[in-house]
Motif scaffolding. Structure first.
Motif, PDB file in Angstrom:
ATOM      1  N   VAL A 178      41.840 -30.823 -37.222  1.00  0.00           N
ATOM      2  CA  VAL A 178      41.475 -31.928 -38.271  1.00  0.00           C
ATOM      3  C   VAL A 178      40.633 -31.084 -39.137  1.00  0.00           C
ATOM      4  N   ILE A 179      40.849 -31.324 -40.599  1.00  0.00           N
ATOM      5  CA  ILE A 179      39.963 -30.928 -41.570  1.00  0.00           C
ATOM      6  C   ILE A 179      39.814 -32.040 -42.308  1.00  0.00           C
ATOM      7  N   ARG A 180      38.523 -32.515 -42.665  1.00  0.00           N
ATOM      8  CA  ARG A 180      38.191 -33.667 -43.446  1.00  0.00           C
ATOM      9  C   ARG A 180      37.141 -33.557 -44.384  1.00  0.00           C
ATOM     10  N   ASN A 181      37.085 -34.331 -45.177  1.00  0.00           N
ATOM     11  CA  ASN A 181      36.062 -33.936 -46.147  1.00  0.00           C
ATOM     12  C   ASN A 181      34.826 -34.454 -45.316  1.00  0.00           C
ATOM     13  N   ARG A 182      33.655 -33.896 -46.007  1.00  0.00           N
ATOM     14  CA  ARG A 182      32.409 -34.028 -45.383  1.00  0.00           C
ATOM     15  C   ARG A 182      31.844 -35.656 -45.466  1.00  0.00           C
TER      16      ARG A 182
END
Length: 175
Positions: free
Chosen positions: A169-173
């Motif tokens: 999962v790659i998510r905005n910080r």
């Protein structure tokens, strides 16, 4: 008969989702549904992402890698997510099509030996629906031909990444 031909014409035109999917044929990735059907390719499940998503889930591929669809300067690409790579790495061919010129000449020590390359700054890269506002550094000529791209830390470091054995999962910080 006229209606049957009309229905076939609509099916051949394909829906947007069919035309935006990616199929795997051995080590090759194809985004043309007709060629994929002819070759008997496996549907990767990758398709055009929804816009403005704060997180993207990337399933693990059969070979244990994480791949996702995106663009480099508007040119379509298939990213191999490589958390150990310093830069986004693209082929000379993709760089030409993406209109990437100049850059600082460098030499990279890769698994395939030393490669002459150049690093171009401020390149627009999207992976799924994620992008870095001011662009990222891209290493040109670090990989072979085509649309395959290594998605390295020049992009990934702007996001929070979590992984388990089956997905990333790659998510905005800012979430």
């Amino acid at each position: 008969m006229k209606y049957l031909l009309w229905a076939i014409a609509l099916a051949c035109a394909g829906s947007a989702s069919a035309q935006e999917r990616i199929w795997r044929c051995g080590n090759e990735f194809i985004n043309d549904p007709h060629i994929a059907r002819q070759k008997g390719c496996k549907d990767t499940g990758l398709g055009k992402p929804a816009l403005k998503t704060a997180a993207v889930t990337v399933p693990v591929d059969d070979d244990g890698h994480f791949r996702m669809r995106g663009t480099v300067n508007g040119q379509p690409a298939v990213f191999l997510v490589d958390t150990g790579a310093t830069f986004v790495g693209i082929s000379d061919d993709l760089a030409r099509r993406a209109n990437l010129h100049g850059g600082a000449p460098v030499q990279f020590h890769t698994a395939n030996g030393v490669r002459a390359s150049r690093v171009v700054e401020g390149v627009n890269v999207t992976a799924g629906s994620l992008a870095v506002p001011n662009g990222v550094k891209v290493a040109v000529g670090t990989i072979g031909l085509g649309n395959d791209v290594l998605l390295g830390q020049s992009f990934l470091s702007h996001f929070e990444i979590t992984m388990n054995g089956k997905q990333m999962v790659i998510r905005n910080r800012t979430e």
